[in-house]
Design a protein around this motif. Sequence first.
Motif, PDB file in Angstrom:
ATOM      1  N   PRO A  43      16.155  29.970  51.629  1.00 34.97           N
ATOM      2  CA  PRO A  43      17.466  30.553  51.897  1.00 34.97           C
ATOM      3  C   PRO A  43      17.977  31.358  50.705  1.00 34.97           C
ATOM      4  O   PRO A  43      17.796  30.966  49.549  1.00 34.97           O
ATOM      5  N   ASP A  44      18.586  32.501  50.996  1.00 34.07           N
ATOM      6  CA  ASP A  44      19.205  33.363  49.973  1.00 34.07           C
ATOM      7  C   ASP A  44      18.217  33.812  48.898  1.00 34.07           C
ATOM      8  O   ASP A  44      18.597  34.018  47.742  1.00 34.07           O
ATOM      9  N   ALA A  45      16.947  33.949  49.260  1.00 30.20           N
ATOM     10  CA  ALA A  45      15.936  34.381  48.296  1.00 30.20           C
ATOM     11  C   ALA A  45      16.066  35.880  48.024  1.00 30.20           C
ATOM     12  O   ALA A  45      16.379  36.664  48.916  1.00 30.20           O
ATOM     13  N   LEU A  46      15.803  36.279  46.803  1.00 31.54           N
ATOM     14  CA  LEU A  46      15.762  37.685  46.425  1.00 31.54           C
ATOM     15  C   LEU A  46      14.337  38.158  46.644  1.00 31.54           C
ATOM     16  O   LEU A  46      13.388  37.573  46.107  1.00 31.54           O
ATOM     17  N   ARG A  95      10.384  28.881  54.139  1.00 41.09           N
ATOM     18  CA  ARG A  95      11.621  29.644  54.210  1.00 41.09           C
ATOM     19  C   ARG A  95      12.471  29.275  52.997  1.00 41.09           C
ATOM     20  O   ARG A  95      12.693  28.097  52.731  1.00 41.09           O
TER      21      ARG A  95
END
Length: 86
Positions: free
Chosen positions: A77-80, A75
């Motif tokens: 977080p805040d991935a494009l 996981r």
Amino acid sequence: EGQVPEGQVKLMRTGTPVDVAIDALGGQRLTGRIAAVSPYGSETGRVFKVRVVIDGMIEDVKPGMFARGSVELKRVPDALVVPSLA
């Protein structure tokens, strides 16, 4: 039981949640956990067996039914995320 390619078996851990869809039940989604990962791979397909235990008792699930399992390996977080067809 399911089969995992040798390149991904190192990412499988006992207790990891698994999202399971059973074809015979119209793709009904269930949750489970990895119960065991075989240390021995298949000589012919270079895959390893992974045993998944489904949470709770489901009357309609019978031994031998075909299911598809999905495991979140990482996981971010805040991935494009960009679609592969973009």
